[in-house]
Scaffold this motif. Structure first.
Motif, mmCIF file in Angstrom:
data_model
loop_
_atom_site.group_PDB
_atom_site.id
_atom_site.type_symbol
_atom_site.label_atom_id
_atom_site.label_comp_id
_atom_site.label_asym_id
_atom_site.label_seq_id
_atom_site.Cartn_x
_atom_site.Cartn_y
_atom_site.Cartn_z
ATOM 1 N N MET A 1 0.375 -0.796 -0.129
ATOM 2 C CA MET A 1 0.100 -0.164 -0.213
ATOM 3 C C MET A 1 1.054 1.037 -0.434
ATOM 4 O O MET A 1 1.701 1.419 0.980
ATOM 5 C CB MET A 1 -0.902 -0.114 1.376
ATOM 6 C CG MET A 1 -1.555 1.093 1.241
ATOM 7 S SD MET A 1 -2.909 0.704 2.878
ATOM 8 C CE MET A 1 -4.399 0.996 1.736
ATOM 9 N N LYS A 2 0.172 2.238 -0.781
ATOM 10 C CA LYS A 2 1.324 3.826 -0.915
ATOM 11 C C LYS A 2 1.030 4.288 0.421
ATOM 12 O O LYS A 2 -0.381 4.107 0.868
ATOM 13 C CB LYS A 2 0.987 4.208 -1.797
ATOM 14 C CG LYS A 2 1.755 3.212 -3.668
ATOM 15 C CD LYS A 2 1.792 3.731 -4.758
ATOM 16 C CE LYS A 2 1.589 3.594 -5.673
ATOM 17 N NZ LYS A 2 2.177 3.549 -6.845
ATOM 18 N N ALA A 3 2.600 5.080 1.146
ATOM 19 C CA ALA A 3 1.975 6.168 1.932
ATOM 20 C C ALA A 3 3.077 7.246 1.405
ATOM 21 O O ALA A 3 3.736 7.123 0.361
ATOM 22 C CB ALA A 3 2.049 5.502 3.240
ATOM 23 N N LEU A 4 2.177 8.642 2.232
ATOM 24 C CA LEU A 4 3.243 9.554 2.137
ATOM 25 C C LEU A 4 4.119 9.821 3.318
ATOM 26 O O LEU A 4 3.719 10.117 4.121
ATOM 27 C CB LEU A 4 2.208 10.899 1.955
ATOM 28 C CG LEU A 4 1.429 11.631 0.582
ATOM 29 C CD1 LEU A 4 0.502 12.454 0.970
ATOM 30 C CD2 LEU A 4 1.738 10.922 -1.051
ATOM 31 N N LEU A 5 5.480 10.399 2.864
ATOM 32 C CA LEU A 5 6.048 10.143 3.781
ATOM 33 C C LEU A 5 6.282 11.982 4.607
ATOM 34 O O LEU A 5 6.527 12.158 3.010
ATOM 35 C CB LEU A 5 6.909 9.760 3.897
ATOM 36 C CG LEU A 5 8.422 9.968 4.225
ATOM 37 C CD1 LEU A 5 8.244 9.785 5.822
ATOM 38 C CD2 LEU A 5 10.098 9.699 3.898
ATOM 39 N N ILE A 6 5.800 12.314 5.167
ATOM 40 C CA ILE A 6 6.324 13.938 5.608
ATOM 41 C C ILE A 6 7.152 14.076 5.844
ATOM 42 O O ILE A 6 8.352 14.213 6.375
ATOM 43 C CB ILE A 6 5.742 15.125 6.057
ATOM 44 C CG1 ILE A 6 3.623 13.931 6.357
ATOM 45 C CG2 ILE A 6 4.731 15.632 6.723
ATOM 46 C CD1 ILE A 6 3.248 14.318 4.939
ATOM 47 N N LYS A 7 7.867 15.299 4.496
ATOM 48 C CA LYS A 7 9.164 15.245 4.554
ATOM 49 C C LYS A 7 9.290 16.923 5.422
ATOM 50 O O LYS A 7 10.654 16.895 6.087
ATOM 51 C CB LYS A 7 10.251 15.284 3.090
ATOM 52 C CG LYS A 7 9.587 14.351 2.603
ATOM 53 C CD LYS A 7 10.674 14.092 1.499
ATOM 54 C CE LYS A 7 10.369 15.312 0.910
ATOM 55 N NZ LYS A 7 10.839 15.310 -1.207
ATOM 56 N N GLN A 8 8.582 17.873 4.954
ATOM 57 C CA GLN A 8 8.665 19.063 5.302
ATOM 58 C C GLN A 8 7.667 19.641 5.106
ATOM 59 O O GLN A 8 6.073 19.328 5.034
ATOM 60 C CB GLN A 8 9.351 20.048 4.311
ATOM 61 C CG GLN A 8 9.030 20.097 3.259
ATOM 62 C CD GLN A 8 9.563 21.216 2.536
ATOM 63 O OE1 GLN A 8 11.663 21.580 2.881
ATOM 64 N NE2 GLN A 8 9.526 21.449 1.332
ATOM 65 N N VAL A 46 -1.345 17.128 0.605
ATOM 66 C CA VAL A 46 -0.484 17.441 0.794
ATOM 67 C C VAL A 46 0.212 18.240 -0.031
ATOM 68 O O VAL A 46 0.239 17.931 -0.815
ATOM 69 C CB VAL A 46 0.353 16.299 1.152
ATOM 70 C CG1 VAL A 46 1.703 16.750 1.930
ATOM 71 C CG2 VAL A 46 -1.011 15.814 2.653
ATOM 72 N N GLN A 47 1.064 19.068 0.037
ATOM 73 C CA GLN A 47 2.083 20.001 -1.157
ATOM 74 C C GLN A 47 2.951 18.923 -1.493
ATOM 75 O O GLN A 47 3.355 18.316 -0.927
ATOM 76 C CB GLN A 47 2.217 21.493 -0.727
ATOM 77 C CG GLN A 47 1.197 22.143 0.094
ATOM 78 C CD GLN A 47 0.742 22.756 -0.891
ATOM 79 O OE1 GLN A 47 1.302 23.476 -1.959
ATOM 80 N NE2 GLN A 47 -0.875 22.679 -1.105
ATOM 81 N N TYR A 48 3.503 18.752 -2.726
ATOM 82 C CA TYR A 48 3.894 18.027 -3.526
ATOM 83 C C TYR A 48 5.885 18.752 -2.724
ATOM 84 O O TYR A 48 5.614 16.986 -2.526
ATOM 85 C CB TYR A 48 4.029 18.509 -5.099
ATOM 86 C CG TYR A 48 3.550 17.483 -6.159
ATOM 87 C CD1 TYR A 48 2.620 16.652 -5.737
ATOM 88 C CD2 TYR A 48 2.870 19.272 -7.022
ATOM 89 C CE1 TYR A 48 1.242 16.176 -6.369
ATOM 90 C CE2 TYR A 48 1.822 18.042 -7.977
ATOM 91 C CZ TYR A 48 1.061 16.907 -7.276
ATOM 92 O OH TYR A 48 -0.208 16.951 -8.364
ATOM 93 N N GLU A 49 5.694 19.471 -2.503
ATOM 94 C CA GLU A 49 7.479 19.896 -1.914
ATOM 95 C C GLU A 49 7.501 18.713 -0.844
ATOM 96 O O GLU A 49 8.091 18.926 -0.407
ATOM 97 C CB GLU A 49 7.337 21.073 -1.997
ATOM 98 C CG GLU A 49 6.367 22.188 -1.406
ATOM 99 C CD GLU A 49 5.353 23.057 -2.076
ATOM 100 O OE1 GLU A 49 5.228 23.397 -2.004
ATOM 101 O OE2 GLU A 49 4.846 22.089 -3.610
ATOM 102 N N ASP A 50 6.442 18.897 0.095
ATOM 103 C CA ASP A 50 6.688 18.647 1.239
ATOM 104 C C ASP A 50 6.215 17.012 1.261
ATOM 105 O O ASP A 50 5.920 16.892 3.182
ATOM 106 C CB ASP A 50 5.152 19.500 2.316
ATOM 107 C CG ASP A 50 5.634 21.000 1.954
ATOM 108 O OD1 ASP A 50 6.159 21.338 2.095
ATOM 109 O OD2 ASP A 50 3.788 21.745 2.411
ATOM 110 N N ALA A 51 6.542 16.297 0.982
ATOM 111 C CA ALA A 51 5.634 14.728 0.902
ATOM 112 C C ALA A 51 6.517 13.977 -0.132
ATOM 113 O O ALA A 51 6.570 14.887 -1.324
ATOM 114 C CB ALA A 51 4.220 14.373 1.065
ATOM 115 N N GLU A 52 7.035 12.572 -0.534
ATOM 116 C CA GLU A 52 7.107 12.018 -1.450
ATOM 117 C C GLU A 52 6.315 10.496 -0.950
ATOM 118 O O GLU A 52 6.548 10.146 -0.343
ATOM 119 C CB GLU A 52 8.619 11.773 -0.966
ATOM 120 C CG GLU A 52 9.106 10.269 -0.515
ATOM 121 C CD GLU A 52 10.970 9.755 -0.417
ATOM 122 O OE1 GLU A 52 10.837 9.037 -1.036
ATOM 123 O OE2 GLU A 52 11.558 10.905 -0.392
#
Length: 60
Positions: A1-8, A46-52
């Protein structure tokens, strides 16, 4: 399952500001940002630049 890692999260008003380093559900890409779900259950974005996008657990 895919998830978003919050980077900033430079914006202190965004819902994921306290979730840096954690994962949240990936519900899709709406063309301008990622669709996700807050811990409280609300659908939000979630903004693109904030997560992967990663393969993994969306429970943090």
């Amino acid at each position: 399952m895919k998830a978003l890692l919050i980077k900033q999260c430079p914006d202190p008003l965004r819902w994921y500001r306290r979730l840096i380093g954690q994962t949240v559900p990936f519900l899709g890409d709406v063309g301008t940002e990622y669709k996700s779900k807050e811990p409280e259950g609300y659908i939000n974005f979630v903004q693109y630049e904030d997560a992967e996008i990663i393969e993994g657990d969306e429970n943090g």
